[in-house]
Scaffold this motif. Structure first.
Motif, short mmCIF file in Angstrom:
data_model
loop_
_atom_site.label_atom_id
_atom_site.label_comp_id
_atom_site.label_asym_id
_atom_site.label_seq_id
_atom_site.Cartn_x
_atom_site.Cartn_y
_atom_site.Cartn_z
N PHE A 189 13.20 27.61 12.64
CA PHE A 189 12.52 26.99 13.54
C PHE A 189 13.22 26.17 14.38
N ASP A 190 12.67 25.73 15.36
CA ASP A 190 13.40 24.83 16.46
C ASP A 190 13.49 23.46 15.69
N GLY A 191 14.63 23.28 14.99
CA GLY A 191 14.92 22.14 14.16
C GLY A 191 15.30 22.22 12.87
N GLY A 192 15.38 23.62 12.27
CA GLY A 192 15.98 23.58 11.08
C GLY A 192 15.60 25.21 10.44
N TRP A 193 15.28 25.22 8.93
CA TRP A 193 14.91 26.59 8.50
C TRP A 193 13.79 26.33 7.53
N THR A 194 13.20 27.44 7.01
CA THR A 194 12.02 27.63 6.40
C THR A 194 12.54 28.55 5.08
N VAL A 195 11.48 28.36 4.15
CA VAL A 195 11.41 29.43 2.85
C VAL A 195 10.16 29.42 2.37
N GLU A 196 9.70 30.67 1.96
CA GLU A 196 8.53 30.79 1.27
C GLU A 196 8.95 31.66 0.08
N MET A 197 8.36 31.33 -0.94
CA MET A 197 8.44 32.19 -2.46
C MET A 197 6.99 32.20 -2.81
N ALA A 198 6.95 33.69 -3.43
CA ALA A 198 5.71 34.08 -4.22
C ALA A 198 6.10 34.42 -5.46
N ILE A 199 5.90 33.57 -6.64
CA ILE A 199 6.32 33.86 -7.87
C ILE A 199 5.01 34.42 -8.72
N PRO A 200 5.07 35.68 -9.01
CA PRO A 200 3.77 36.12 -9.72
C PRO A 200 3.55 35.60 -11.09
N PHE A 201 2.41 35.36 -11.42
CA PHE A 201 2.08 34.80 -12.81
C PHE A 201 2.39 35.71 -13.82
N THR A 202 2.72 37.02 -13.43
CA THR A 202 2.96 37.81 -14.59
C THR A 202 4.62 37.52 -14.84
N SER A 203 5.30 36.97 -13.95
CA SER A 203 6.70 36.64 -13.90
C SER A 203 6.96 35.33 -14.91
N LEU A 204 5.92 34.55 -15.24
CA LEU A 204 6.02 33.19 -15.85
C LEU A 204 5.36 33.37 -17.30
N ARG A 205 5.79 32.38 -18.05
CA ARG A 205 4.95 32.21 -19.61
C ARG A 205 4.43 30.61 -19.33
N TYR A 206 3.15 30.59 -19.96
CA TYR A 206 2.54 29.33 -19.85
C TYR A 206 1.64 29.28 -21.05
N ARG A 207 1.00 27.97 -21.33
CA ARG A 207 0.06 27.80 -22.41
C ARG A 207 -1.37 28.52 -22.09
N PRO A 208 -2.16 29.07 -22.95
CA PRO A 208 -3.40 29.58 -22.39
C PRO A 208 -4.42 28.55 -21.87
N GLY A 209 -5.14 28.96 -21.14
CA GLY A 209 -6.31 28.01 -20.52
C GLY A 209 -6.26 28.34 -18.96
N ARG A 210 -7.42 28.00 -18.38
CA ARG A 210 -7.53 27.89 -17.02
C ARG A 210 -6.79 26.98 -16.19
N ASP A 211 -6.90 25.49 -16.74
CA ASP A 211 -6.29 24.61 -16.12
C ASP A 211 -5.17 24.08 -16.66
N GLN A 212 -4.03 24.55 -15.58
CA GLN A 212 -2.59 24.20 -16.44
C GLN A 212 -2.10 22.83 -15.80
N VAL A 213 -1.01 22.29 -16.70
CA VAL A 213 -0.29 21.26 -16.51
C VAL A 213 1.16 21.60 -16.71
N TRP A 214 1.69 21.47 -15.73
CA TRP A 214 3.38 22.18 -15.69
C TRP A 214 4.18 20.78 -15.11
N GLY A 215 5.34 20.81 -15.53
CA GLY A 215 6.49 20.06 -15.03
C GLY A 215 7.21 20.67 -13.62
N ILE A 216 7.43 19.91 -12.62
CA ILE A 216 8.07 20.56 -11.45
C ILE A 216 9.22 19.61 -10.76
N GLN A 217 10.25 20.09 -10.72
CA GLN A 217 11.22 19.43 -9.73
C GLN A 217 11.42 20.18 -8.48
N MET A 218 11.74 19.45 -7.35
CA MET A 218 12.25 20.22 -6.15
C MET A 218 13.59 19.50 -5.74
#
Length: 265
Positions: A189-218
């Motif tokens: 874009f006029d001023g830098g660059w962009t990124v979009e990621m789609a990470i399927p749930f099927t590519s991840l493992r996590y605790r069972p349950g509807r409401d998840q709590v994860w750690g995140i760093q960027m």
């Protein structure tokens, strides 16, 4: 923390004097409580962060354009903190990021402002998991999907779209042989660059349950300035080692709001 940073004195979202811990779905959050919609980030005066993922009404097109209504209607995550070379200072360039999800994917997107012309950016690698990607300008996201503060997965990409993905074990070992299904695109874009990621749930493992709590760093690197910026504070003693700094899973922020699809019958 360095007094050079005004970021930690001016948190985004909710009150800086939030309680030290709270709970979400029975999981104790190590950091400020979740932000209340429409806010997406709560940062406390220690630089710790809790993010809220936003459910999208429609799947995001992974084309690097960032032109869907979601980006206009959802406040970005910003106010990253510089780790290197000036610990605790504001970054030299602006970064805006979003975390979203639908019934199939977790989406992570970013708009990376850069005042230099593209010819000054450092990006020369397209091979997946190539070691030299770590030496390029890049944006990355790292997820502790079990919120155990020790293990996680990461995805980082340079402006050309060359990317790496890895598993992190016990905050030390990085397995680059982990190659899940993902979709990642970059753009300009006029001023830098962009990124979009789609990470399927099927590519991840996590605790069972509807409401998840994860750690995140960027993180974001600007190689020409030897600069590393992170969502949460990371000491220069860790960040100066470059990419291994993202393996400090215990320093990640908290991500709430993710609702994975129900398991198959």
């Amino acid at each position: 923390l360095s007094p050079a940073s005004g970021l930690l004195a001016c948190p985004t979202g909710v009150d800086a004097q939030a309680p030290v811990s709270s709970e979400s779905n029975g999981v104790t959050i190590e950091g400020p409580p979740p932000p209340t919609a429409p806010d997406v980030i709560n940062r406390d005066d220690e630089g710790r962060v809790t993010l809220r993922a936003v459910r999208t009404a429609e799947p995001l097109r992974i084309d690097g354009e960032l032109n869907e209504a979601f980006y206009r209607n959802t406040a970005p995550i910003s106010n990253f903190i510089q780790s290197l070379p000036n610990e605790g200072a504001a970054p030299s360039e602006r970064t805006e990021a979003w975390v979203a999800f639908d019934g199939s994917n977790v989406y992570v997107s970013a708009r990376l402002w850069d005042s230099a012309p593209e010819s000054a950016w450092v990006a020369n690698e397209m091979r997946r998991d190539a070691p030299s990607i770590e030496l390029n300008d890049q944006f990355g996201v790292f997820l502790d999907t079990y919120y155990d503060r020790r293990n996680g997965v990461g995805f980082f990409v340079n402006p050309l779209g060359g990317f790496s993905d890895l598993q992190i074990t016990n905050e030390e070992d990085a397995n680059l042989d982990w190659n899940p299904i993902t979709e990642i695109r970059t753009g300009r874009f006029d001023g830098g660059w962009t990124v979009e990621m789609a990470i399927p749930f099927t590519s991840l493992r996590y605790r069972p349950g509807r409401d998840q709590v994860w750690g995140i760093q960027m993180r974001r690197s600007i190689v020409r300035r030897n600069e590393w910026n992170h969502l949460t504070f990371l000491p220069i003693s860790v960040a100066r080692n470059g990419p291994p700094g993202a393996q400090r899973v215990s320093s990640y922020g908290t991500l709430v709001g993710i609702e994975p699809p129900p398991p198959p019958p």
